[in-house]
Design an enzyme around this catalytic site. Sequence first.
Site, PDB file in Angstrom:
ATOM      1  N   ASP A 143      -2.675  -5.345   0.391  1.00 17.78           N
ATOM      2  CA  ASP A 143      -1.327  -6.276   0.069  1.00 17.78           C
ATOM      3  C   ASP A 143      -0.866  -5.608   1.500  1.00 17.78           C
ATOM      4  O   ASP A 143      -0.910  -4.974   1.304  1.00 17.78           O
ATOM      5  CB  ASP A 143      -0.501  -5.670  -1.308  1.00 17.78           C
ATOM      6  N   GLU A 163      -4.262  -9.056   3.870  1.00 14.86           N
ATOM      7  CA  GLU A 163      -2.854  -9.721   3.748  1.00 14.86           C
ATOM      8  C   GLU A 163      -1.946  -9.660   4.778  1.00 14.86           C
ATOM      9  O   GLU A 163      -1.644  -9.128   4.931  1.00 14.86           O
ATOM     10  CB  GLU A 163      -1.878  -9.700   2.135  1.00 14.86           C
TER      11      GLU A 163
END
Length: 586
Positions: free
Chosen positions: A232, A305
């Site tokens: 993330d 990401e």
Amino acid sequence: MGSVCLTLIAVLLLKNSVLACKAPDVVESEKDWWQTAQFYQIYPRSFMDSNGDGIGDINGITSKLDYLKEIGVTAAWLSPIFKSPMVDFGYDISSFYEIQPEYGTIDDLKNLIAKAKNLGLKIILDFVPNHASTENEWFKKSVKREKGFEDFFVWHDGYENPNGGKRLPPSNWIQAFRGSAWEWNDERKQFYLHQFAVQQADLNYRNPLVVEEMKRVLRYWLDMGVAGFRIDAVPVLFEALPDSSGRYPDEPLSGTTNDKDDHDYLTHIYTENQPETLDMVYQWRTVMDDYQRIHGGDTRVLLIETYAPAWFTMPMYGNSTTKGAHLPFNFNLITMLHKGLKATDLEKSIGAWLDKMPAGRTANWVTGNHDQRRTASRYGIELADTMNMLVMMLPGASITYQGEELGMIDGEISWADSVDPAACNSNPQIYEKFTRDPSRTPFQWSNSKNAGFSTAAKTWLPLAAAYETTNVEDERKSPKSHLNIYKALVNLRKQSKLLKNGTYRFKALSDSIFVLERSLNGEKLVLLVNVGNSASTINIRDFDVTLPETMKTSIMNVYSTKSEGITIQAGRIELSPYESLVLVKT
Ligand SMILES: *[C@@H]1O[C@H](CO)[C@@H](O)[C@H](O)[C@H]1NC(C)=O
Ligand SMILES: [Ca+2]
Ligand SMILES: [Ca+2]
């Protein structure tokens, strides 16, 4: 060349050596599992509720593994399932080693992984390295300056306010969910950094203890049998260092908005895309590779990401000496497209990845996720199948966000029903610009109560209104549903060496017509797309003169009136408004 080849064969007496003598683009290189994988993002809170509390859970996912198999998934990535006060729905982790009780237990996860394995499915977890919840023990210990935890987070005194009153924050930095990225902690008497919500304190990656602890987290879940991680918010991992006087640099104004609380108010030259971040990604790759070397098994993958410019995203793949992420997510089909998109926009956004990707790397294609409006809402339901066709037929790995295979559209979430901090930190007048709730509504299994997601009286987010027709059960029955088109694409992808290994060419033939061609050993496959609302007649032999005069229809979207398996003239193809069409050799 031919005689060299024959000599080689004669000398080596290898039956299949003839392959090695063909042009490089026809060598069928053996690909690792992730390079042609079909990844599927599950948002656990909204996938399937097994115990009727209105919240999706791990056992719910386990009960739907057959569905994942049905739609051809290789590996499912679960958004965070770790212990969390749920300020940011699991992206605020209070224990990186525990499962959030409302989602289940460690045993439930082990059971999920084991059952998935029996079906040949891999499970990937979400790794959230940038920050921990302020409820995390690490943060509590850091507040108290406990030994080993003093510098676990990014602390700073800030500055005395010349006008008196509260101290001023260390810099002008703004968090993702509006307002200052610095929060005063009255117990420690310092500010801490939070690039996301106040309750999500940024970990200090300049502290080797943090780096080691987070590697331990990775190994802990690898030991449970996961096939890798989606990582993330990677671009915000590191921030610039303070100068010699201890002052963090202010970021310049972007000039794009006057809203001083909006993250876009500043240009993030000190809080994003710092060089140290790349090295950290490379270190995590080493953790994956070392683990595989020691414990065997298939490659453990890293999907990263990165909403970042290409100059920062591409080095995520690694450099000439060090390996990086297997797949830094390619968000070009999200960030470079918009409603009313033209064929030329498709050409640009696809080229922006393939032309800039370093040689020998694997591409990947993403059109939606839990942070974006639904693909079918963003570009219009007319393009729902078309986007799936592109994702499945472009070279490399495909990534599907749950519900894209159904053409799910955004739920309409009122201010009163909003739960996303990105919405709730704003106000009733502007929240719709920021909210991510609409793409997080429960998955639509059937047209019965709560779309078959839950037996609860109330689900954690309301259902999207479209569930009565857009759902698995109904779409299974309709031959031309989004779901059945998706399944046909998956079958084609699984069977086709051409889609796995073939070369590619693509072009906007006009404002509305886009063509993608894949080729291997003289075999050709063509995807023709009309993104416009008017009919068009085209000659694809203008695009590739080597295409045969007649081709056969294979997969069509719902806007096509053609049947499967009919022969059409490549020199004169009539496309209906929004028609997308896969053509193969007769
Ligand atoms: C590649 O990355 C590693 C790790 O960050 C670094 O030490 C090395 O200098 C880099 N090599 C090149 C050629 O940029
Ligand atoms: Ca539940
Ligand atoms: Ca950070």
